[in-house]
Design an enzyme around this catalytic site. Sequence first.
Site, PDB file in Angstrom:
ATOM      1  CG  ASN A 156     -21.391 -25.860   0.434  1.00 38.27           C
ATOM      2  OD1 ASN A 156     -21.055 -25.661   1.591  1.00 38.27           O
ATOM      3  ND2 ASN A 156     -21.858 -24.911  -0.350  1.00 38.27           N
ATOM      4  CE  LYS A 175     -23.659 -30.649  13.893  1.00 32.26           C
ATOM      5  NZ  LYS A 175     -23.319 -31.344  12.652  1.00 32.26           N
ATOM      6  N   GLY A 181     -25.391 -22.314   6.184  1.00 30.69           N
ATOM      7  CA  GLY A 181     -26.291 -23.419   5.854  1.00 30.69           C
ATOM      8  C   GLY A 181     -27.626 -22.903   5.362  1.00 30.69           C
ATOM      9  CB  VAL A 191     -30.668 -24.378  10.046  1.00 26.08           C
ATOM     10  CG1 VAL A 191     -29.794 -24.334  11.289  1.00 26.08           C
ATOM     11  CG2 VAL A 191     -31.071 -25.813   9.734  1.00 26.08           C
ATOM     12  CD  GLU A 200     -22.472 -15.162   4.928  1.00 26.66           C
ATOM     13  OE1 GLU A 200     -23.125 -15.217   3.861  1.00 26.66           O
ATOM     14  OE2 GLU A 200     -22.106 -14.093   5.435  1.00 26.66           O
ATOM     15  CB  CYS A 253     -24.620 -20.427  -0.623  1.00 23.72           C
ATOM     16  SG  CYS A 253     -23.057 -19.746  -0.150  1.00 23.72           S
ATOM     17  CD  GLU A 259     -18.824 -16.437   7.080  1.00 26.01           C
ATOM     18  OE1 GLU A 259     -19.364 -16.943   6.090  1.00 26.01           O
ATOM     19  OE2 GLU A 259     -18.351 -17.107   8.017  1.00 26.01           O
TER      20      GLU A 259
HETATM   21  C1  UN1 Z   1     -17.378 -19.808  -3.211  1.00 24.30           C
HETATM   22  O1  UN1 Z   1     -18.240 -19.403  -3.989  1.00 24.30           O
HETATM   23  O2  UN1 Z   1     -16.278 -20.186  -3.623  1.00 24.30           O
HETATM   24  O3  UN1 Z   1     -21.581 -22.202   1.246  1.00 24.30           O
HETATM   25  C2  UN1 Z   1     -17.601 -19.820  -1.753  1.00 24.30           C
HETATM   26  C3  UN1 Z   1     -21.285 -21.557   0.250  1.00 24.30           C
HETATM   27  C4  UN1 Z   1     -20.688 -20.184   0.449  1.00 24.30           C
HETATM   28  C5  UN1 Z   1     -19.262 -20.114   0.050  1.00 24.30           C
HETATM   29  C6  UN1 Z   1     -19.048 -19.971  -1.401  1.00 24.30           C
HETATM   30  N1  UN1 Z   1     -20.835 -19.815   1.851  1.00 24.30           N
HETATM   31  O4  UN1 Z   1     -21.440 -22.022  -0.860  1.00 24.30           O
END
Ligand code: UN1
Length: 492
Positions: A159, A182, A235, A239, A257, A291, A470
């Site tokens: 994404n 990966k 992800g 997982v 995350e 996310c 992060e």
């Molecule tokens: C964002 O909101 O710009 O996978 C970043 C995701 C999050 C990152 C979002 N780890 O959507």
Amino acid sequence: MTATAQTETEIHGNYINGEWAPAASGETFENRSPADTSDLVGRFAASAKEDVERAVAAAAEAAEGWRQTSPIARANILHKAAEILAGRQAEIGRELTREEGKTLKEGIGETGRAVQILRYFAGEAQQPSGEHYPSMNPLTLLYTLREPLGVVALITPWNFPIAIPAWKMAPALAFGNTVVFKPASLTPLCAVRLTQALADAGLPPGVLNLVTGGASAVGDPLVRDPRVAGISFTGSNAVGAELRKLAAETGAKLQLELGGKNPAIVLADADLDHALTHVVAGAMMSTGQKCTATSRAIVDRRVAAQFTRDLTDRIGALKVGDPLATETQIGPAVSAEAADRIVADVAAAKGDGALLVGGDRLRANGHGRGHFVAPTLFGDVDPESTLGQEELFGPVLGVIPVDGLDEALAVANRVRFGLSASLFTRDLGTALAFVRGIQAGIVHVNSETAGAEPHVPFGGMKGSSSYSREQGKAAREFFTQTKTVYVDPPPG
Ligand code: UN1
């Protein structure tokens, strides 16, 4: 090293020990645009365990040399990679849009974010990496060093196909780790482009290795390899749960995350037009596939009916279509499976709230060429229902009416996730009470739940992460370990 070309039929190899090479098996997989499945973005190495073996061996071999390389030299390479990427921002942004499906503006913007991340961590590499302490013995020099973990595995989602790899890779490399990367199989071209930029910037062979292919063929042997000292994964919670068990066995340091069920609380005193804009953007940009996307609008009952009507109008009016077209606001879901799953989840949720707009696969007017889903709004969602509790990872928003901030907070917090949250209000005291009470790692007042600046910590509470953060200074915590040093003068 041979750069991979940009023609549609180009076969992109793995990057292992400083060389682009096909999978050992010679197998490839194809990558098609989710907006138009006749658009072949490229073919990529369908790797397996033996490719992973070679990549981890190369990373292990390069680890000591890279660890001993001056952080200033590492920073210079990251700076150079940032400039290479910046020079190709428009072109790579377009490729990102072709393979992932977010709008061109978002694709180009995300590529710019990757540039900014590389620049930030080039600077961060030059920051102090330990602390000096007083000792019980006044002659003892007592200090700490932050040293790299060694070989780290970076497993990244589709994404944010260039920003998330950059935000894991830049700190991993800046702080002296070697990497096996990966990427998600749905977005390997962005991974190739980022790897190319770093390779062209002069990264020594073996320091960064890219292996493309499926989760079980590549991800599984990678995370099980005993030479891998750290795993950073973004992800799904499913997982993530597997990785927790695995890391408990192997002892690898783990950063996760995971998902979110992010609330935007709208109080009666808010600037409602501003709130509408941000709630719609938070829920629908990138087809809701973040996310950090807003999936619950928790709205004060005094304004809920009007706010819901306005949301219905705005969501119903969103222009869904070719993400490369400038007028498009919402692109496709990332894959046929994703689109089918979103529509099935919406159908299953019909008892959880009132479906007000959307809910269907779009097939007319050229939408049949890709995996398009109508932006969807539910009113009067039961906060305890599946729709109120589970992440749908698509353009689906539910409105939950409440009486005031206390109930809003209670509802907002009664989920297993805690990634991001927003409040819309004009009242400072209310805003501060929200900041105190909300269980979320990223908190916004009067702005949408998505978005992340590279120089501040990013991550969720509760089921949304593994507590590590992060980006920003927090990235050093994960990608290094501490060495405590006592230096005494020789006797005499
Ligand atoms: C964002 O909101 O710009 O996978 C970043 C995701 C999050 C990152 C979002 N780890 O959507």
